[in-house]
Scaffold this motif. Structure first.
Motif, PDB file in Angstrom:
ATOM      1  N   ALA A 199      61.247  33.304  35.162  1.00  0.00           N
ATOM      2  CA  ALA A 199      62.509  33.248  35.905  1.00  0.00           C
ATOM      3  C   ALA A 199      63.691  33.598  35.003  1.00  0.00           C
ATOM      4  CB  ALA A 199      62.703  31.853  36.503  1.00  0.00           C
ATOM      5  N   LEU A 200      63.634  33.155  33.749  1.00  0.00           N
ATOM      6  CA  LEU A 200      64.699  33.479  32.806  1.00  0.00           C
ATOM      7  C   LEU A 200      64.752  34.982  32.540  1.00  0.00           C
ATOM      8  CD1 LEU A 200      66.929  32.529  30.889  1.00  0.00           C
ATOM      9  CD2 LEU A 200      65.163  32.238  29.140  1.00  0.00           C
ATOM     10  N   ALA A 201      63.582  35.604  32.403  1.00  0.00           N
ATOM     11  CA  ALA A 201      63.539  37.053  32.166  1.00  0.00           C
ATOM     12  C   ALA A 201      64.118  37.819  33.350  1.00  0.00           C
ATOM     13  CB  ALA A 201      62.104  37.500  31.882  1.00  0.00           C
ATOM     14  N   LYS A 202      63.772  37.394  34.566  1.00  0.00           N
ATOM     15  CA  LYS A 202      64.320  38.053  35.771  1.00  0.00           C
ATOM     16  C   LYS A 202      65.829  37.845  35.871  1.00  0.00           C
ATOM     17  CE  LYS A 202      60.114  37.997  38.525  1.00  0.00           C
ATOM     18  NZ  LYS A 202      59.872  39.404  38.665  1.00  0.00           N
ATOM     19  N   ALA A 203      66.301  36.667  35.505  1.00  0.00           N
ATOM     20  CA  ALA A 203      67.744  36.403  35.554  1.00  0.00           C
ATOM     21  C   ALA A 203      68.484  37.234  34.508  1.00  0.00           C
ATOM     22  CB  ALA A 203      68.009  34.919  35.338  1.00  0.00           C
ATOM     23  N   ILE A 204      67.914  37.356  33.317  1.00  0.00           N
ATOM     24  CA  ILE A 204      68.531  38.184  32.276  1.00  0.00           C
ATOM     25  C   ILE A 204      68.559  39.643  32.708  1.00  0.00           C
ATOM     26  CG2 ILE A 204      68.218  39.066  29.929  1.00  0.00           C
ATOM     27  CD1 ILE A 204      67.295  36.270  29.122  1.00  0.00           C
ATOM     28  N   GLU A 205      67.477  40.116  33.321  1.00  0.00           N
ATOM     29  CA  GLU A 205      67.430  41.498  33.809  1.00  0.00           C
ATOM     30  C   GLU A 205      68.503  41.732  34.870  1.00  0.00           C
ATOM     31  OE1 GLU A 205      64.361  44.508  36.122  1.00  0.00           O
ATOM     32  OE2 GLU A 205      63.614  42.621  35.302  1.00  0.00           O
ATOM     33  N   ALA A 206      68.658  40.778  35.792  1.00  0.00           N
ATOM     34  CA  ALA A 206      69.684  40.923  36.832  1.00  0.00           C
ATOM     35  C   ALA A 206      71.090  40.903  36.231  1.00  0.00           C
ATOM     36  CB  ALA A 206      69.536  39.806  37.863  1.00  0.00           C
ATOM     37  N   THR A 207      71.308  40.051  35.244  1.00  0.00           N
ATOM     38  CA  THR A 207      72.613  39.995  34.583  1.00  0.00           C
ATOM     39  C   THR A 207      72.915  41.309  33.876  1.00  0.00           C
ATOM     40  OG1 THR A 207      72.411  37.613  34.252  1.00  0.00           O
ATOM     41  CG2 THR A 207      73.974  38.775  32.843  1.00  0.00           C
ATOM     42  N   ALA A 208      71.925  41.843  33.177  1.00  0.00           N
ATOM     43  CA  ALA A 208      72.133  43.100  32.450  1.00  0.00           C
ATOM     44  C   ALA A 208      72.407  44.251  33.414  1.00  0.00           C
ATOM     45  CB  ALA A 208      70.919  43.405  31.584  1.00  0.00           C
ATOM     46  N   LYS A 209      71.643  44.329  34.502  1.00  0.00           N
ATOM     47  CA  LYS A 209      71.879  45.394  35.487  1.00  0.00           C
ATOM     48  C   LYS A 209      73.261  45.261  36.115  1.00  0.00           C
ATOM     49  CE  LYS A 209      67.259  46.792  36.847  1.00  0.00           C
ATOM     50  NZ  LYS A 209      66.291  46.898  37.931  1.00  0.00           N
ATOM     51  N   GLN A 210      73.648  44.023  36.434  1.00  0.00           N
ATOM     52  CA  GLN A 210      74.962  43.796  37.030  1.00  0.00           C
ATOM     53  C   GLN A 210      76.062  44.165  36.045  1.00  0.00           C
ATOM     54  OE1 GLN A 210      77.205  40.954  36.285  1.00  0.00           O
ATOM     55  NE2 GLN A 210      78.645  41.602  37.840  1.00  0.00           N
ATOM     56  N   GLN A 211      75.880  43.820  34.783  1.00  0.00           N
ATOM     57  CA  GLN A 211      76.883  44.130  33.764  1.00  0.00           C
ATOM     58  C   GLN A 211      76.998  45.642  33.564  1.00  0.00           C
ATOM     59  OE1 GLN A 211      78.832  41.940  32.352  1.00  0.00           O
ATOM     60  NE2 GLN A 211      79.807  43.203  30.805  1.00  0.00           N
ATOM     61  N   LEU A 212      75.870  46.317  33.515  1.00  0.00           N
ATOM     62  CA  LEU A 212      75.891  47.769  33.322  1.00  0.00           C
ATOM     63  C   LEU A 212      76.492  48.494  34.522  1.00  0.00           C
ATOM     64  CD1 LEU A 212      72.365  48.300  31.726  1.00  0.00           C
ATOM     65  CD2 LEU A 212      74.545  48.765  30.633  1.00  0.00           C
ATOM     66  N   THR A 213      76.072  48.113  35.710  1.00  0.00           N
ATOM     67  CA  THR A 213      76.470  48.858  36.910  1.00  0.00           C
ATOM     68  C   THR A 213      77.877  48.518  37.372  1.00  0.00           C
ATOM     69  OG1 THR A 213      74.151  48.869  37.579  1.00  0.00           O
ATOM     70  CG2 THR A 213      75.766  49.453  39.246  1.00  0.00           C
ATOM     71  N   ASN A 214      78.170  47.246  37.557  1.00  0.00           N
ATOM     72  CA  ASN A 214      79.445  46.859  38.163  1.00  0.00           C
ATOM     73  C   ASN A 214      80.607  46.841  37.180  1.00  0.00           C
ATOM     74  OD1 ASN A 214      77.994  46.565  40.487  1.00  0.00           O
ATOM     75  ND2 ASN A 214      77.835  44.352  40.325  1.00  0.00           N
TER      76      ASN A 214
ATOM     77  N   PRO B 251      75.376  53.716  35.283  1.00  0.00           N
ATOM     78  CA  PRO B 251      74.197  53.478  36.125  1.00  0.00           C
ATOM     79  C   PRO B 251      73.013  52.995  35.287  1.00  0.00           C
ATOM     80  CG  PRO B 251      74.643  55.829  35.904  1.00  0.00           C
ATOM     81  CD  PRO B 251      75.772  55.117  35.245  1.00  0.00           C
ATOM     82  N   ALA B 252      72.381  51.914  35.736  1.00  0.00           N
ATOM     83  CA  ALA B 252      71.254  51.328  35.004  1.00  0.00           C
ATOM     84  C   ALA B 252      69.954  51.774  35.660  1.00  0.00           C
ATOM     85  CB  ALA B 252      71.350  49.813  35.010  1.00  0.00           C
ATOM     86  N   LYS B 253      69.166  52.560  34.947  1.00  0.00           N
ATOM     87  CA  LYS B 253      67.911  53.034  35.503  1.00  0.00           C
ATOM     88  C   LYS B 253      66.788  52.033  35.269  1.00  0.00           C
ATOM     89  CE  LYS B 253      64.712  56.787  35.749  1.00  0.00           C
ATOM     90  NZ  LYS B 253      64.386  58.138  35.450  1.00  0.00           N
ATOM     91  N   HIS B 254      66.700  51.513  34.042  1.00  0.00           N
ATOM     92  CA  HIS B 254      65.581  50.650  33.710  1.00  0.00           C
ATOM     93  C   HIS B 254      66.051  49.607  32.694  1.00  0.00           C
ATOM     94  CE1 HIS B 254      61.426  49.535  33.089  1.00  0.00           C
ATOM     95  NE2 HIS B 254      61.592  49.651  31.798  1.00  0.00           N
ATOM     96  N   VAL B 255      65.697  48.347  32.952  1.00  0.00           N
ATOM     97  CA  VAL B 255      66.012  47.261  32.034  1.00  0.00           C
ATOM     98  C   VAL B 255      64.727  46.516  31.741  1.00  0.00           C
ATOM     99  CG1 VAL B 255      67.305  45.123  31.667  1.00  0.00           C
ATOM    100  CG2 VAL B 255      68.370  47.029  32.874  1.00  0.00           C
ATOM    101  N   LYS B 256      64.362  46.414  30.461  1.00  0.00           N
ATOM    102  CA  LYS B 256      63.149  45.712  30.057  1.00  0.00           C
ATOM    103  C   LYS B 256      63.562  44.498  29.232  1.00  0.00           C
ATOM    104  CE  LYS B 256      58.926  46.194  27.427  1.00  0.00           C
ATOM    105  NZ  LYS B 256      58.162  47.024  26.509  1.00  0.00           N
ATOM    106  N   VAL B 257      63.041  43.338  29.610  1.00  0.00           N
ATOM    107  CA  VAL B 257      63.396  42.085  28.921  1.00  0.00           C
ATOM    108  C   VAL B 257      62.151  41.525  28.247  1.00  0.00           C
ATOM    109  CG1 VAL B 257      64.286  39.749  29.217  1.00  0.00           C
ATOM    110  CG2 VAL B 257      65.200  41.617  30.601  1.00  0.00           C
ATOM    111  N   SER B 258      62.291  41.190  26.955  1.00  0.00           N
ATOM    112  CA  SER B 258      61.223  40.543  26.208  1.00  0.00           C
ATOM    113  C   SER B 258      61.753  39.227  25.675  1.00  0.00           C
ATOM    114  CB  SER B 258      60.779  41.407  25.025  1.00  0.00           C
ATOM    115  OG  SER B 258      60.284  42.639  25.470  1.00  0.00           O
ATOM    116  N   LEU B 259      61.016  38.159  25.947  1.00  0.00           N
ATOM    117  CA  LEU B 259      61.414  36.833  25.481  1.00  0.00           C
ATOM    118  C   LEU B 259      60.450  36.355  24.412  1.00  0.00           C
ATOM    119  CD1 LEU B 259      62.307  35.077  28.842  1.00  0.00           C
ATOM    120  CD2 LEU B 259      63.853  36.084  27.193  1.00  0.00           C
TER     121      LEU B 259
END
Length: 169
Positions: free
Chosen positions: A137-152, A157-165
């Protein structure tokens, strides 16, 4: 891959292919060289021909990498209504790092962004969570935050975000 690197790899590949051709032409028994080659055993010719083939293969691989690898940039130029905006790679990485640290319970965040003019940004995020609970869940939340930060926020435009914990324990 940056354009200057692609040009350098392409030139190196062409030089390797020319060198391989010259070595193969020198060691393969042509009529003028056949008298010189009579002093060397047959095994030496095949060893040199094999080495020339290896150099030619490396040259072909370099040439394919130089031609087919995507070009990345340190700055992404985005068209706007009143002109264009230039966004640097380091600014994008710093903004995403700050957003992830502020919104999530992580210690260290490392963000690597590859900027492509056509595709936008590809981000790879590595983080150390403070607590080892519910990493998915933390990885998905970080991915959503990164996409939101990049896009909005940044307009990239964010094509792909990969999160490693990295687990805390």
């Amino acid at each position: 891959m940056r354009p200057l690197t692609k040009i350098g790899l392409g030139l190196m590949a062409l030089l390797l292919l020319i060198a391989a051709g010259l070595v193969a032409a020198y060691w393969w028994p042509l009529l003028p060289l056949q008298t010189v080659m009579q002093h060397y055993p047959l095994a030496t010719r095949f060893i040199m021909l094999g080495l020339a083939a290896i150099v030619a293969l490396i040259g072909v691989i370099f040439l394919l990498v130089a031609l087919l690898r995507r070009t990345t940039h340190r700055q992404l130029i985005l068209p706007q209504k009143r002109g264009q905006v230039s966004v640097s790679q380091q600014a994008v990485e710093n903004a995403v790092t700050r957003a992830v640290k502020q919104q999530h319970d992580v210690r260290a965040v490392d963000v690597q962004v590859a900027l492509n003019q056509r595709d936008g940004a590809r981000a790879k995020i590595t983080a150390d969570p403070r607590s080892p609970t519910d990493l998915v869940a933390l990885a998905k939340a970080i991915e959503a935050t990164a996409k939101q930060q990049l896009t909005n926020v940044l307009g990239v435009p964010a094509k792909h975000v990969k999160v490693s914990l990295k687990p805390a324990t």
